[in-house]
Enzyme design. Structure first.
Site, PDB file in Angstrom:
ATOM      1  CB  ALA A 119      -0.931   0.006   1.211  1.00  0.00           C
ATOM      2  N   GLY A 139      15.218  -2.748  10.006  1.00  0.00           N
ATOM      3  CA  GLY A 139      14.954  -2.859  11.434  1.00  0.00           C
ATOM      4  C   GLY A 139      15.990  -3.805  12.049  1.00  0.00           C
ATOM      5  NE  ARG A 199      11.943   5.180   1.790  1.00  0.00           N
ATOM      6  CZ  ARG A 199      12.091   4.216   2.704  1.00  0.00           C
ATOM      7  NH1 ARG A 199      13.255   4.058   3.303  1.00  0.00           N
ATOM      8  NH2 ARG A 199      11.093   3.408   3.006  1.00  0.00           N
ATOM      9  CD  GLN A 204      -2.145   0.686   5.186  1.00  0.00           C
ATOM     10  OE1 GLN A 204      -1.404   0.468   4.233  1.00  0.00           O
ATOM     11  NE2 GLN A 204      -1.689   0.854   6.400  1.00  0.00           N
ATOM     12  N   GLY A 261       1.208   2.628   8.447  1.00  0.00           N
ATOM     13  CA  GLY A 261       2.292   1.760   8.894  1.00  0.00           C
ATOM     14  C   GLY A 261       2.037   0.289   8.557  1.00  0.00           C
ATOM     15  CE  LYS A 320       4.564  -1.338 -41.926  1.00  0.00           C
ATOM     16  NZ  LYS A 320       3.575  -0.305 -42.237  1.00  0.00           N
TER      17      LYS A 320
HETATM   18  C1  UD1 Z   1      10.291  -2.438   6.718  1.00  0.00           C
HETATM   19  C2  UD1 Z   1      10.311  -2.877   8.204  1.00  0.00           C
HETATM   20  C3  UD1 Z   1      11.745  -3.131   8.631  1.00  0.00           C
HETATM   21  C4  UD1 Z   1      12.409  -4.134   7.719  1.00  0.00           C
HETATM   22  C5  UD1 Z   1      12.287  -3.689   6.227  1.00  0.00           C
HETATM   23  C6  UD1 Z   1      12.743  -4.769   5.325  1.00  0.00           C
HETATM   24  C7  UD1 Z   1       8.469  -1.876   9.443  1.00  0.00           C
HETATM   25  C8  UD1 Z   1       8.020  -0.735  10.288  1.00  0.00           C
HETATM   26  N1  UD1 Z   1       9.732  -1.848   9.021  1.00  0.00           N
HETATM   27  O1  UD1 Z   1      10.940  -1.181   6.614  1.00  0.00           O
HETATM   28  O2  UD1 Z   1      11.755  -3.630   9.973  1.00  0.00           O
HETATM   29  O3  UD1 Z   1      13.771  -4.279   8.069  1.00  0.00           O
HETATM   30  O4  UD1 Z   1      10.906  -3.424   5.926  1.00  0.00           O
HETATM   31  O5  UD1 Z   1      12.707  -4.326   3.986  1.00  0.00           O
HETATM   32  O6  UD1 Z   1       7.685  -2.799   9.200  1.00  0.00           O
HETATM   33  N2  UD1 Z   1       3.327  -0.662   3.533  1.00  0.00           N
HETATM   34  C9  UD1 Z   1       1.951  -0.700   3.523  1.00  0.00           C
HETATM   35  N3  UD1 Z   1       1.271   0.192   4.316  1.00  0.00           N
HETATM   36  C10 UD1 Z   1       1.896   1.102   5.085  1.00  0.00           C
HETATM   37  C11 UD1 Z   1       3.312   1.122   5.097  1.00  0.00           C
HETATM   38  C12 UD1 Z   1       4.001   0.218   4.302  1.00  0.00           C
HETATM   39  O7  UD1 Z   1       1.330  -1.505   2.836  1.00  0.00           O
HETATM   40  O8  UD1 Z   1       1.194   1.859   5.769  1.00  0.00           O
HETATM   41  C13 UD1 Z   1       4.049  -1.621   2.683  1.00  0.00           C
HETATM   42  C14 UD1 Z   1       4.924  -0.965   1.648  1.00  0.00           C
HETATM   43  O9  UD1 Z   1       4.187  -0.783   0.437  1.00  0.00           O
HETATM   44  C15 UD1 Z   1       6.067  -1.947   1.468  1.00  0.00           C
HETATM   45  C16 UD1 Z   1       6.137  -2.651   2.818  1.00  0.00           C
HETATM   46  O10 UD1 Z   1       4.923  -2.365   3.490  1.00  0.00           O
HETATM   47  O11 UD1 Z   1       5.811  -2.902   0.470  1.00  0.00           O
HETATM   48  C17 UD1 Z   1       7.302  -2.166   3.671  1.00  0.00           C
HETATM   49  O12 UD1 Z   1       7.210  -0.762   3.804  1.00  0.00           O
HETATM   50  P1  UD1 Z   1       8.497   0.165   3.664  1.00  0.00           P
HETATM   51  O13 UD1 Z   1       8.059   1.575   3.817  1.00  0.00           O
HETATM   52  O14 UD1 Z   1       9.291  -0.213   2.499  1.00  0.00           O
HETATM   53  O15 UD1 Z   1       9.257  -0.246   5.003  1.00  0.00           O
HETATM   54  P2  UD1 Z   1      10.827  -0.221   5.275  1.00  0.00           P
HETATM   55  O16 UD1 Z   1      11.227   1.147   5.694  1.00  0.00           O
HETATM   56  O17 UD1 Z   1      11.550  -0.837   4.153  1.00  0.00           O
HETATM   57 MG    MG Z   2      11.029  -1.368   2.169  1.00  0.00          MG
END
Ligand code: UD1
Ligand code: MG
Length: 465
Positions: free
Chosen positions: A16, A146, A21, A80, A85, A358
């Site tokens: 979602a 993380g 970035r 969502q 998050g 073509k």
């Molecule tokens: C996340 C993890 C981190 C892990 C890393 C691995 C969390 C808070 N952090 O960080 O511990 O080491 O992935 O790559 O979980 N997404 C949603 N809804 C939201 C937020 C995110 O669906 O509200 C989805 C994003 O589209 C993505 C995934 O969740 O596919 C991870 O989100 P992203 O923002 O990439 O998290 P990271 O900062 O990479």
């Molecule tokens: Mg990620």
């Protein structure tokens, strides 16, 4: 052997996020790695576990993601609305999950993840009878992930995000892949308990770890063998790094299956391409889209094939470009040839340098060896189309066909002004402009230009005003 059948497992794919970035109008998971969207990789991987169901959480530009994926039978879409998050994202899946043992949570931005690694996670989780299991890794650079915090007994105690980590925690090399296997019975109670008091004011999925421990539940980490697999794409630098890793994987796979690839670091072979036995791909080639190459072909160097189809023993010489065209066996193409969409070449055809084709059929054994444009034409078998021949298929408004029979000889620098038909066994003299149909058999020469040649001294002189 890895078990790849999990009828009591529910998968949640988190997709979602906007992917801030990436700086893009396209949702992150639709960005492509070697011609295939990231979401397609992860869906393919989780489908090969044959789980009970797959829930995909979308939010940002969800209609684009849905349109791209379509509607597989066991896939449910979960919206969502606000991206609050990863924990909040999983919570939205509650209404679509029922009667399963475990929930496997993966992210949509990790295209390198393999089914085997996921299976190891589920197996480890089940064997140890754990409530919450996180897939962990020790990457060469833990930045952005993380960190897995362990207590004095080595027990996982929490997962701390980069932005929330103390300097000491940032030194931890063991990280979370963001992928979890959680017992269904405990998952949603844990998710309801998480808060958002952290650096990003988000409901973090990793916060289920301390909550589970507080509730007396068990938490474990299962390590992945190859840390590259969890590479999560957050920006376009990551995208190209993941592409490099995926490219290496795809090339080595073809090499293991009997394809010779010269200077593999210079070659691009996209995910949807197939290549036959004993084919050689030379340096600098780009094999794109749904390109299919038969056995014992030789391609390159520096050829570009986009959605092309080559039968067996085809030679594509240097700097040729083939897009949306099919090529019969034992055919020679190039160097510097261009086959455009709808070009269909039969067996044993020769297409030489600076020839463009073509939307045309060229039948068996015909040769178009130098500097020609063939468009909207049907060329029979065993024809020789001389150097510089042009089918004039366009009158500025409409396109017309040129039909050429079998065994026809077209002399050099001939213009075939379509619509025009040339009968079998005809011969057209060099330099002809053919505006009317040519009968079978005989020799045809076009009428010479009626424009009289005027010597320089007889030409009208422009008077300066
Ligand atoms: C996340 C993890 C981190 C892990 C890393 C691995 C969390 C808070 N952090 O960080 O511990 O080491 O992935 O790559 O979980 N997404 C949603 N809804 C939201 C937020 C995110 O669906 O509200 C989805 C994003 O589209 C993505 C995934 O969740 O596919 C991870 O989100 P992203 O923002 O990439 O998290 P990271 O900062 O990479
Ligand atoms: Mg990620």
């Amino acid at each position: 052997m890895t078990q790849l059948h999990y009828p009591d497992l529910q998968v949640c794919v988190l997709a979602a996020g906007k992917g801030k970035r990436m700086h893009s109008n396209l949702p992150k998971v639709l960005h492509k790695v070697l011609g295939r969207a990231m979401i397609d990789y992860i869906l393919h991987t989780v489908e090969s576990l044959t789980p009970k169901g797959i829930a995909v959480v979308t939010g940002h530009a969800s209609e684009k993601v849905r349109e791209h994926v379509g509607q597989p039978a066991n896939l449910e879409w979960v919206i969502q609305d606000k991206q609050l998050g990863t924990g909040h994202a999983v919570k939205q899946c509650e209404k679509v999950i029922r009667d399963v043992r475990d929930v496997l949570i993966v992210c949509g931005d990790t295209p390198l993840l393999s089914a085997e690694t996921l299976s190891n996670l589920v197996e480890g989780h089940r064997k140890a009878n754990t409530d919450v299991t996180v897939l962990s890794a020790i990457p060469s650079n833990p930045f952005g992930y993380g960190r897995i915090v362990r207590d004095g007994h080595g027990q996982v105690s929490s997962i701390v995000e980069e932005k929330d980590a103390s300097a000491e925690q940032q030194n931890i090399s063991e990280v979370s892949s963001g992928i979890y296997c959680v017992r269904f019975e405990v998952l949603f109670d844990l998710l309801r308990a998480i808060g958002n008091t952290n650096a990003q004011s988000e409901y973090y999925l990793p916060d289920i770890v301390p909550l589970a421990l507080e509730a007396g539940q068990s938490v474990e980490a299962v390590a992945m063998h190859d840390a590259n697999e969890m590479f999560g794409v957050n920006d376009r630098i990551h995208l190209s790094q993941v592409e490099d890793l995926m490219q290496k994987r795809i090339i080595e796979d073809w090499q293991r299956r009997g394809v010779t690839i010269e200077k593999p670091e210079t070659v691009r072979i996209e995910a949807g391409v197939s290549i036959g036995l004993d084919t050689t791909i030379q340096a600098g080639c780009y094999l794109i889209g749904s390109t299919q190459i038969g056995d014992e072909c030789k391609v390159g160097p520096n050829a570009v094939l986009v959605d092309a189809r080559l039968d067996d023993r085809v030679n594509v010489f240097a700097f040729s470009h083939i897009h949306g065209a099919s090529v019969g066996s034992d055919t020679l193409i190039g160097p510097y040839a261009r086959l455009r969409p709808g070009a269909a070449l039969d067996e044993k055809v020769h297409i030489g340098n600076f020839v463009e084709i073509k939307n045309s059929v060229v039948a068996e054994g015909s040769k178009i060896n130098h500097l020609s444009y063939i468009g909207d034409a049907n060329i029979g078998s065993n024809c020789n189309i001389g150097a510089g021949t042009i089918t004039c298929n366009y009158d500025g408004a409409n396109k017309f066909e040129t039909n050429i029979g079998n065994n026809v000889f077209v002399g050099s620098v001939t213009q075939l002004v379509a619509p025009v038909t040339v009968g079998n066994d005809a011969t057209i003299g060099a330099g002809s402009t053919i505006t009317r149909d040519v009968t079978a058999g005989g020799l045809t020469l076009s009428e010479r230009s009626k424009t009289k040649y005027l010597p320089l001294w007889e030409r009208p002189v422009k008077v300066k005003s």
